[in-house]
Write a protein that holds these residues in place. Structure first.
Motif, PDB file in Angstrom:
ATOM      1  N   UNK A 123       1.123  -1.237  -0.047  1.00  0.00           N
ATOM      2  CA  UNK A 123       0.269   0.174  -0.202  1.00  0.00           C
ATOM      3  C   UNK A 123       0.632   0.879   0.434  1.00  0.00           C
ATOM      4  N   UNK A 124       1.606   1.522   0.397  1.00  0.00           N
ATOM      5  CA  UNK A 124       2.713   2.533   0.899  1.00  0.00           C
ATOM      6  C   UNK A 124       3.335   2.333  -1.036  1.00  0.00           C
ATOM      7  N   UNK A 125       3.695   1.763  -0.776  1.00  0.00           N
ATOM      8  CA  UNK A 125       4.580   1.674  -2.807  1.00  0.00           C
ATOM      9  C   UNK A 125       3.054   2.288  -3.204  1.00  0.00           C
ATOM     10  N   UNK A 126       2.727   1.978  -3.623  1.00  0.00           N
ATOM     11  CA  UNK A 126       1.242   2.235  -4.514  1.00  0.00           C
ATOM     12  C   UNK A 126       1.119   3.983  -3.908  1.00  0.00           C
ATOM     13  N   UNK A 127       1.175   4.015  -2.707  1.00  0.00           N
ATOM     14  CA  UNK A 127       0.906   5.425  -2.217  1.00  0.00           C
ATOM     15  C   UNK A 127       1.923   6.383  -2.734  1.00  0.00           C
ATOM     16  N   UNK A 187      13.713  -0.089  -2.900  1.00  0.00           N
ATOM     17  CA  UNK A 187      14.970  -0.860  -2.854  1.00  0.00           C
ATOM     18  C   UNK A 187      15.790  -1.807  -2.197  1.00  0.00           C
ATOM     19  N   UNK A 188      15.987  -0.413  -1.174  1.00  0.00           N
ATOM     20  CA  UNK A 188      16.898  -0.697  -0.272  1.00  0.00           C
ATOM     21  C   UNK A 188      17.001  -0.869   0.609  1.00  0.00           C
ATOM     22  N   UNK A 189      15.051  -0.080   1.389  1.00  0.00           N
ATOM     23  CA  UNK A 189      15.207  -0.045   2.582  1.00  0.00           C
ATOM     24  C   UNK A 189      13.374  -0.892   2.907  1.00  0.00           C
ATOM     25  N   UNK A 190      13.089  -1.079   1.769  1.00  0.00           N
ATOM     26  CA  UNK A 190      11.924  -2.559   1.753  1.00  0.00           C
ATOM     27  C   UNK A 190      11.436  -3.203   3.382  1.00  0.00           C
ATOM     28  N   UNK A 230      14.198   8.952  -6.803  1.00  0.00           N
ATOM     29  CA  UNK A 230      14.751   8.664  -5.841  1.00  0.00           C
ATOM     30  C   UNK A 230      14.053   7.750  -4.866  1.00  0.00           C
ATOM     31  N   UNK A 231      12.230   7.264  -5.103  1.00  0.00           N
ATOM     32  CA  UNK A 231      11.832   6.735  -3.983  1.00  0.00           C
ATOM     33  C   UNK A 231      11.492   5.341  -4.758  1.00  0.00           C
ATOM     34  N   UNK A 232      11.882   5.001  -5.679  1.00  0.00           N
ATOM     35  CA  UNK A 232      11.855   3.536  -5.589  1.00  0.00           C
ATOM     36  C   UNK A 232      13.409   2.864  -5.248  1.00  0.00           C
ATOM     37  N   UNK A 233      14.734   4.032  -4.987  1.00  0.00           N
ATOM     38  CA  UNK A 233      16.049   3.227  -5.215  1.00  0.00           C
ATOM     39  C   UNK A 233      15.886   2.900  -3.254  1.00  0.00           C
ATOM     40  N   UNK A 234      14.641   4.448  -2.580  1.00  0.00           N
ATOM     41  CA  UNK A 234      15.200   3.707  -1.403  1.00  0.00           C
ATOM     42  C   UNK A 234      14.253   2.400  -1.121  1.00  0.00           C
ATOM     43  N   UNK A 281      13.574   9.497   7.100  1.00  0.00           N
ATOM     44  CA  UNK A 281      13.913   8.969   5.899  1.00  0.00           C
ATOM     45  C   UNK A 281      14.083  10.372   4.387  1.00  0.00           C
ATOM     46  N   UNK A 282      13.867  11.324   4.668  1.00  0.00           N
ATOM     47  CA  UNK A 282      14.998  12.069   4.079  1.00  0.00           C
ATOM     48  C   UNK A 282      16.465  11.888   3.212  1.00  0.00           C
ATOM     49  N   UNK A 283      16.823  11.470   4.637  1.00  0.00           N
ATOM     50  CA  UNK A 283      18.592  11.122   4.817  1.00  0.00           C
ATOM     51  C   UNK A 283      18.269   9.751   4.270  1.00  0.00           C
ATOM     52  N   UNK A 284      17.943   8.986   4.586  1.00  0.00           N
ATOM     53  CA  UNK A 284      17.555   7.697   3.951  1.00  0.00           C
ATOM     54  C   UNK A 284      17.224   7.728   2.457  1.00  0.00           C
ATOM     55  N   UNK A 285      16.463   8.669   2.001  1.00  0.00           N
ATOM     56  CA  UNK A 285      16.158   9.242   0.831  1.00  0.00           C
ATOM     57  C   UNK A 285      17.900   9.897  -0.456  1.00  0.00           C
ATOM     58  N   UNK A 286      18.311  10.563   0.645  1.00  0.00           N
ATOM     59  CA  UNK A 286      18.921  11.290   0.341  1.00  0.00           C
ATOM     60  C   UNK A 286      20.731  10.647  -0.003  1.00  0.00           C
ATOM     61  N   UNK A 287      20.298   9.369   0.418  1.00  0.00           N
ATOM     62  CA  UNK A 287      21.849   8.644   0.736  1.00  0.00           C
ATOM     63  C   UNK A 287      22.173   8.218  -0.931  1.00  0.00           C
ATOM     64  N   UNK A 288      23.526   8.270  -1.735  1.00  0.00           N
ATOM     65  CA  UNK A 288      23.696   7.927  -2.561  1.00  0.00           C
ATOM     66  C   UNK A 288      23.793   6.888  -3.129  1.00  0.00           C
TER      67      UNK A 288
END
Length: 88
Positions: free
Chosen positions: A12-16, A33-36, A27-31, A80-87
C-alpha cells in the motif's frame, strides 16, 4: 518490539508513493529497493507526510535544495529524507 511494516502495508505504501515526476519516482524506487525489508511504522508515517507535498516541493527536499521546516520538521520525516538522500 518489532515495529516493521508487514508486506500488505508495504504494498500500500509503495502504491501511495507513486508520483507524477520521474525524478521523484527514481528517488522513491531506490529507497524501496534498499530499505523495503526494514521499514518501520515510523518510516511509513514520515513517508506519508512527504507524499502530501507537491512534486516540485518534494524534489527540492530530496535534492537538499530545501530542508524540512514547520510541520515537516519531525524525526520521522527527517530520518526518511536522510535515507532518501543517501547516494548508495
Amino acid at each position: 518490539m518489532d515495529n516493521r511494516i508487514d508486506d500488505r502495508a508495504l504494498s500500500k505504501l509503495r502504491w501511495r508513493c507513486r508520483r507524477g515526476l520521474l525524478e521523484n519516482d527514481l528517488f522513491i524506487e531506490r529507497f524501496f529497493e534498499r530499505h523495503a525489508g526494514s521499514l518501520t511504522v515510523e518510516h511509513a508515517h514520515g513517508l506519508e507526510v512527504l507524499m502530501e507535498l507537491g512534486d516540485n516541493d518534494l524534489l527540492d527536499l530530496f535534492l537538499a535544495r530545501k530542508e524540512p521546516e514547520g510541520e515537516l520538521l519531525r524525526d520521522d520525516v527527517v530520518q526518511v529524507l536522510r535515507m532518501m538522500r543517501t547516494p548508495q
